[in-house]
Design a protein around this motif. Structure first.
Motif, PDB file in Angstrom:
ATOM      1  N   TYR A  36       0.835  -1.197   0.000  1.00  0.00           N
ATOM      2  CA  TYR A  36       0.000   0.000   0.000  1.00  0.00           C
ATOM      3  C   TYR A  36       0.874   1.253   0.000  1.00  0.00           C
ATOM      4  CZ  TYR A  36      -3.362   3.488   1.467  1.00  0.00           C
ATOM      5  OH  TYR A  36      -4.128   4.603   1.538  1.00  0.00           O
ATOM      6  N   VAL A  37       1.909   1.270   0.797  1.00  0.00           N
ATOM      7  CA  VAL A  37       2.822   2.415   0.838  1.00  0.00           C
ATOM      8  C   VAL A  37       3.501   2.578  -0.510  1.00  0.00           C
ATOM      9  CG1 VAL A  37       4.941   3.290   1.869  1.00  0.00           C
ATOM     10  CG2 VAL A  37       3.177   2.306   3.330  1.00  0.00           C
ATOM     11  N   ASP A  38       3.931   1.474  -1.114  1.00  0.00           N
ATOM     12  CA  ASP A  38       4.579   1.550  -2.420  1.00  0.00           C
ATOM     13  C   ASP A  38       3.633   2.134  -3.466  1.00  0.00           C
ATOM     14  OD1 ASP A  38       6.571  -1.490  -2.116  1.00  0.00           O
ATOM     15  OD2 ASP A  38       6.954   0.552  -1.433  1.00  0.00           O
ATOM     16  N   MET A  39       2.346   1.785  -3.435  1.00  0.00           N
ATOM     17  CA  MET A  39       1.388   2.314  -4.404  1.00  0.00           C
ATOM     18  C   MET A  39       1.234   3.833  -4.229  1.00  0.00           C
ATOM     19  SD  MET A  39       0.630  -0.008  -6.430  1.00  0.00           S
ATOM     20  CE  MET A  39      -0.641   0.849  -7.319  1.00  0.00           C
ATOM     21  N   GLU A  40       1.253   4.293  -2.987  1.00  0.00           N
ATOM     22  CA  GLU A  40       1.170   5.745  -2.765  1.00  0.00           C
ATOM     23  C   GLU A  40       2.388   6.438  -3.349  1.00  0.00           C
ATOM     24  OE1 GLU A  40       0.677   6.400   1.400  1.00  0.00           O
ATOM     25  OE2 GLU A  40      -1.491   6.088   1.320  1.00  0.00           O
ATOM     26  N   GLN A  41       3.551   5.845  -3.183  1.00  0.00           N
ATOM     27  CA  GLN A  41       4.763   6.435  -3.729  1.00  0.00           C
ATOM     28  C   GLN A  41       4.717   6.457  -5.250  1.00  0.00           C
ATOM     29  OE1 GLN A  41       7.826   4.041  -1.966  1.00  0.00           O
ATOM     30  NE2 GLN A  41       7.790   5.160  -0.023  1.00  0.00           N
ATOM     31  N   VAL A  42       4.211   5.400  -5.863  1.00  0.00           N
ATOM     32  CA  VAL A  42       4.089   5.340  -7.322  1.00  0.00           C
ATOM     33  C   VAL A  42       3.141   6.421  -7.812  1.00  0.00           C
ATOM     34  CG1 VAL A  42       3.193   3.951  -9.233  1.00  0.00           C
ATOM     35  CG2 VAL A  42       4.706   2.920  -7.550  1.00  0.00           C
ATOM     36  N   GLN A  43       2.000   6.590  -7.145  1.00  0.00           N
ATOM     37  CA  GLN A  43       1.046   7.619  -7.549  1.00  0.00           C
ATOM     38  C   GLN A  43       1.649   9.003  -7.414  1.00  0.00           C
ATOM     39  OE1 GLN A  43      -2.301   6.718  -5.068  1.00  0.00           O
ATOM     40  NE2 GLN A  43      -3.137   5.209  -6.491  1.00  0.00           N
ATOM     41  N   SER A  44       2.432   9.232  -6.368  1.00  0.00           N
ATOM     42  CA  SER A  44       3.079  10.522  -6.170  1.00  0.00           C
ATOM     43  C   SER A  44       4.063  10.816  -7.298  1.00  0.00           C
ATOM     44  CB  SER A  44       3.796  10.539  -4.817  1.00  0.00           C
ATOM     45  OG  SER A  44       4.547  11.709  -4.683  1.00  0.00           O
ATOM     46  N   VAL A  45       4.854   9.828  -7.678  1.00  0.00           N
ATOM     47  CA  VAL A  45       5.826  10.008  -8.765  1.00  0.00           C
ATOM     48  C   VAL A  45       5.102  10.250 -10.082  1.00  0.00           C
ATOM     49  CG1 VAL A  45       7.581   8.801 -10.138  1.00  0.00           C
ATOM     50  CG2 VAL A  45       7.653   8.715  -7.647  1.00  0.00           C
ATOM     51  N   GLN A  46       3.987   9.524 -10.313  1.00  0.00           N
ATOM     52  CA  GLN A  46       3.233   9.725 -11.546  1.00  0.00           C
ATOM     53  C   GLN A  46       2.694  11.139 -11.619  1.00  0.00           C
ATOM     54  OE1 GLN A  46       0.310   6.613 -11.336  1.00  0.00           O
ATOM     55  NE2 GLN A  46       1.538   5.192 -12.539  1.00  0.00           N
ATOM     56  N   GLN A  47       2.226  11.700 -10.513  1.00  0.00           N
ATOM     57  CA  GLN A  47       1.689  13.056 -10.516  1.00  0.00           C
ATOM     58  C   GLN A  47       2.781  14.072 -10.773  1.00  0.00           C
ATOM     59  OE1 GLN A  47      -0.326  13.351  -6.768  1.00  0.00           O
ATOM     60  NE2 GLN A  47      -2.179  12.365  -7.536  1.00  0.00           N
ATOM     61  N   GLU A  48       3.984  13.828 -10.233  1.00  0.00           N
ATOM     62  CA  GLU A  48       5.091  14.759 -10.435  1.00  0.00           C
ATOM     63  C   GLU A  48       5.537  14.789 -11.886  1.00  0.00           C
ATOM     64  OE1 GLU A  48       8.186  13.695  -7.728  1.00  0.00           O
ATOM     65  OE2 GLU A  48       6.959  14.083  -5.970  1.00  0.00           O
ATOM     66  N   THR A  49       5.437  13.658 -12.578  1.00  0.00           N
ATOM     67  CA  THR A  49       5.921  13.600 -13.947  1.00  0.00           C
ATOM     68  C   THR A  49       4.839  13.920 -14.971  1.00  0.00           C
ATOM     69  OG1 THR A  49       5.516  11.210 -14.041  1.00  0.00           O
ATOM     70  CG2 THR A  49       7.721  11.910 -13.394  1.00  0.00           C
ATOM     71  N   PHE A  50       3.635  14.284 -14.526  1.00  0.00           N
ATOM     72  CA  PHE A  50       2.551  14.638 -15.436  1.00  0.00           C
ATOM     73  C   PHE A  50       2.903  15.932 -16.152  1.00  0.00           C
ATOM     74  CE2 PHE A  50      -1.380  17.045 -16.225  1.00  0.00           C
ATOM     75  CZ  PHE A  50      -1.984  16.182 -17.110  1.00  0.00           C
ATOM     76  N   VAL A  51       2.804  15.944 -17.458  1.00  0.00           N
ATOM     77  CA  VAL A  51       3.114  17.124 -18.252  1.00  0.00           C
ATOM     78  C   VAL A  51       1.815  17.627 -18.878  1.00  0.00           C
ATOM     79  CG1 VAL A  51       4.450  18.018 -20.186  1.00  0.00           C
ATOM     80  CG2 VAL A  51       5.427  16.267 -18.731  1.00  0.00           C
ATOM     81  N   LYS A  52       1.578  18.915 -18.726  1.00  0.00           N
ATOM     82  CA  LYS A  52       0.357  19.530 -19.232  1.00  0.00           C
ATOM     83  C   LYS A  52       0.442  19.695 -20.751  1.00  0.00           C
ATOM     84  CE  LYS A  52      -2.299  23.763 -18.727  1.00  0.00           C
ATOM     85  NZ  LYS A  52      -2.329  25.087 -18.148  1.00  0.00           N
ATOM     86  N   LYS A  53      -0.666  19.441 -21.417  1.00  0.00           N
ATOM     87  CA  LYS A  53      -0.728  19.642 -22.865  1.00  0.00           C
ATOM     88  C   LYS A  53      -1.255  21.043 -23.142  1.00  0.00           C
ATOM     89  CE  LYS A  53      -1.347  14.831 -24.121  1.00  0.00           C
ATOM     90  NZ  LYS A  53      -2.161  13.843 -24.803  1.00  0.00           N
ATOM     91  N   ILE A  54      -0.741  21.649 -24.207  1.00  0.00           N
ATOM     92  CA  ILE A  54      -1.209  22.959 -24.641  1.00  0.00           C
ATOM     93  C   ILE A  54      -1.612  22.871 -26.104  1.00  0.00           C
ATOM     94  CG2 ILE A  54       0.174  24.243 -22.962  1.00  0.00           C
ATOM     95  CD1 ILE A  54       2.148  24.834 -25.238  1.00  0.00           C
ATOM     96  N   VAL A  55      -2.453  23.798 -26.520  1.00  0.00           N
ATOM     97  CA  VAL A  55      -2.927  23.831 -27.903  1.00  0.00           C
ATOM     98  C   VAL A  55      -2.546  25.182 -28.498  1.00  0.00           C
ATOM     99  CG1 VAL A  55      -4.957  23.676 -29.393  1.00  0.00           C
ATOM    100  CG2 VAL A  55      -4.837  22.295 -27.315  1.00  0.00           C
ATOM    101  N   VAL A  56      -1.908  25.148 -29.671  1.00  0.00           N
ATOM    102  CA  VAL A  56      -1.497  26.379 -30.349  1.00  0.00           C
ATOM    103  C   VAL A  56      -2.002  26.362 -31.787  1.00  0.00           C
ATOM    104  CG1 VAL A  56       0.546  26.698 -28.910  1.00  0.00           C
ATOM    105  CG2 VAL A  56       0.748  25.444 -31.048  1.00  0.00           C
ATOM    106  N   HIS A  57      -2.124  27.548 -32.355  1.00  0.00           N
ATOM    107  CA  HIS A  57      -2.582  27.706 -33.734  1.00  0.00           C
ATOM    108  C   HIS A  57      -1.409  28.242 -34.550  1.00  0.00           C
ATOM    109  CE1 HIS A  57      -5.465  29.961 -36.693  1.00  0.00           C
ATOM    110  NE2 HIS A  57      -4.830  28.969 -37.263  1.00  0.00           N
TER     111      HIS A  57
END
Length: 186
Positions: A36-57
């Motif tokens: 359970y602790v390991d899953m929390e750590q994995v979720q935390s790392v996944q959130q840190e590495t999330f990159v926002k997408k942007i849209v340009v014209h």
């Protein structure tokens, strides 16, 4: 005598079996907690590495004008490369190293004999997305308070998409914009 030892061994086994089961179950519980602790750590790392997408014209002198989805942190050069440059594209008039912002429109101009003159004039203007407090204060009608408001707006909302967006900054209206519009760039 052998019968007595046999009974003692049997009683010992009967007592040892529940003890072994109890130890085995307590090890399983601690293993579940570790997972359970390991899953929390994995979720935390996944959130840190999330990159926002942007849209340009991307429009103008490109092979495939249109709307493109890129990742936050990419540059104008990345968007123009996706749209494809043509022989008539004057990409040198753009700041291709500038960071993209969501909703930004990039117009790639057509090359002309006056392009180099336009670039020289462009270099004298202040880039709203890169200027510091001192540079902003050199603009007519922009003192320290308005310059700080521009920096705060840029910090909260990201880069300006067009020079007219500076009017969204508190304290900068149409009159101030008219004074600075030929002295600023994106």
């Amino acid at each position: 005598m052998i019968k007595t030892n046999w009974r003692a061994v049997l009683v010992g086994c009967v007592l040892l079996v529940p003890l072994c089961l109890w130890l085995f179950q307590s090890q399983q519980v601690s293993t579940r907690e570790e997972v359970y602790v390991d899953m929390e750590q994995v979720q935390s790392v996944q959130q840190e590495t999330f990159v926002k997408k942007i849209v340009v014209h991307v429009a103008g002198a490109v092979e495939h004008p249109g709307v493109y989805t890129l990742l936050e942190g990419q540059r104008i050069d990345d968007a123009v490369a996706l749209a494809g440059v043509t022989a008539q594209s004057d990409v040198d008039s753009l700041n291709r190293a500038a960071l993209l912002s969501d909703g930004q429109k990039i117009i790639v101009p057509v090359k002309s004999e006056y392009s180099s003159v336009e670039v020289e004039l462009d270099d004298e203007r202040i880039n709203l997305n890169q200027a510091d407090l001192g540079q902003l204060m050199t603009l007519p009608g922009i003192g320290e308070v308005k310059a700080q408001a521009i920096l705060a707006y840029r910090e909260e909302n990201g880069s300006f998409s067009q020079i007219e967006d500076v009017q969204k900054v508190h304290g900068i209206g149409a009159a101030t914009f008219m004074q600075i519009k030929n002295k600023i760039k994106i």
